[in-house]
Write an enzyme that holds these catalytic residues in place. Structure first.
Site, PDB file in Angstrom:
ATOM      1  N   GLU A  40     -41.434  -5.169 -15.354  1.00 28.35           N
ATOM      2  CA  GLU A  40     -41.846  -6.554 -15.890  1.00 28.35           C
ATOM      3  C   GLU A  40     -43.551  -6.841 -15.507  1.00 28.35           C
ATOM      4  OE1 GLU A  40     -40.023 -11.041 -16.073  1.00 28.35           O
ATOM      5  OE2 GLU A  40     -39.830  -9.914 -14.202  1.00 28.35           O
ATOM      6  N   LYS A 121     -35.724 -11.645 -22.975  1.00 27.71           N
ATOM      7  CA  LYS A 121     -34.964 -12.313 -21.610  1.00 27.71           C
ATOM      8  C   LYS A 121     -34.434 -13.450 -21.886  1.00 27.71           C
ATOM      9  CE  LYS A 121     -36.685 -13.144 -16.952  1.00 27.71           C
ATOM     10  NZ  LYS A 121     -37.884 -13.227 -16.128  1.00 27.71           N
ATOM     11  N   CYS A 163     -35.377  -8.492 -15.107  1.00 26.66           N
ATOM     12  CA  CYS A 163     -35.495  -9.205 -13.898  1.00 26.66           C
ATOM     13  C   CYS A 163     -34.290 -10.511 -13.489  1.00 26.66           C
ATOM     14  CB  CYS A 163     -36.925  -9.826 -13.641  1.00 26.66           C
ATOM     15  SG  CYS A 163     -37.491 -10.493 -12.119  1.00 26.66           S
TER      16      CYS A 163
END
Length: 277
Positions: A40, A121, A163
């Site tokens: 990321e 995301k 993440c």
């Protein structure tokens, strides 16, 4: 088949980060097929305005590419083509039409340099952490994605995540039920949360979904003062860590044995046994 995760200590400027990535790609082994995951914020690691200024439109039309409007994506496509790799651009800022917010997105390029899929995301990191940064509010800059994404590849379907998604098992179960064989986790996990939870969460996602997990993390102290945990790793479907790097820039590499997934699904069919969906 080989799986690789590149660990970086990215800064605010794409050209500096580009050099870090180029050095790691140049040192890759020659065996193919090879899947390479970037972390990321591989392109830009900074503050809100930097992400807004550096955001690109995904899959821009040829005129935008020719004008130089998407330099990060152009470079990614070129790397994938030049090295003959499947390159997963962990997470980078991408624009949203008619919005003052942006997405953080994972992009998948095949060895021909073609964009084969992307994922926005879903879970945004709005938390307070006992580190020198303290307050994290991704929702002030980013908007959430809405859909899980699988991308077909020679390694089997790739399940995309980013993440903070790692803390939400229902996402990975959806990906596994849809046929994922490799789960990808690009991240910038903080040092505090990473030390406590990074490896346990990664290993359990591999075990409970009987998938390989490739996790590329940021790994050091950044220009902003933020500290990230590192420990990028490749994990097999039995939960074994096949390769790991503690901190700093570098690449972890492990061989994928597709037959292991099939054997586990046959001898321990947990997805078939699940009762609560």
């Amino acid at each position: 088949m080989w799986l690789a995760a590149i660990q970086l200590v990215s800064g605010r400027h794409w050209q500096d980060n580009r050099k870090q990535i180029a050095a790691e790609l140049a040192a890759l082994p020659k065996e193919r097929p090879l899947l390479v995951l970037l972390p990321e914020n591989f392109a830009l690691f900074g503050e809100r305005q930097g992400y807004l200024d550096g955001a690109e439109a995904i899959g821009s039309d040829p005129s935008a590419a020719l004008s130089g409007a998407t330099p990060i994506q152009q470079q990614l496509a070129e790397w994938a083509r030049d090295y003959g790799i499947w390159l997963v651009a962990g997470a980078m800022p991408t624009t949203i039409a008619d919005s003052d917010h942006i997405h953080t997105s994972s992009l998948v390029f095949n060895p021909s340099g073609e964009l084969r899929g992307h994922y926005h995301k879903i879970h945004l990191f709005d938390v307070d952490v006992a580190d020198n940064h303290g307050r994290y509010r991704e929702s002030e800059t980013f908007s959430s994605g809405e859909e899980p994404v699988l991308v077909d590849s020679p390694f089997g379907p790739l399940g995309l995540s980013i993440c903070y998604d790692l803390r939400f098992p229902e996402l990975y179960r959806q990906l596994a039920r849809a046929g994922a064989r490799v789960l990808l986790v690009p991240a910038a996990f903080t040092a505090v949360t990473g030390e406590a939870h990074w490896e346990p969460l990664l290993r359990v996602r591999a075990i409970e979904n009987q998938c390989y997990v490739v996790a590329a993390n940021q790994g050091g102290t950044h220009e902003t003062g933020r500290q990230t945990w590192g420990h990028s790793m490749v994990i097999d479907p039995w939960g074994r860590v096949l390769a790991s790097k503690e901190s700093g820039r570098g690449t972890v590499l492990a061989k994928m044995e597709p037959g292991l997934i099939d054997e586990l699904k046959r001898t321990m069919p947990v997805l078939q046994h699940a009762r609560l969906l």
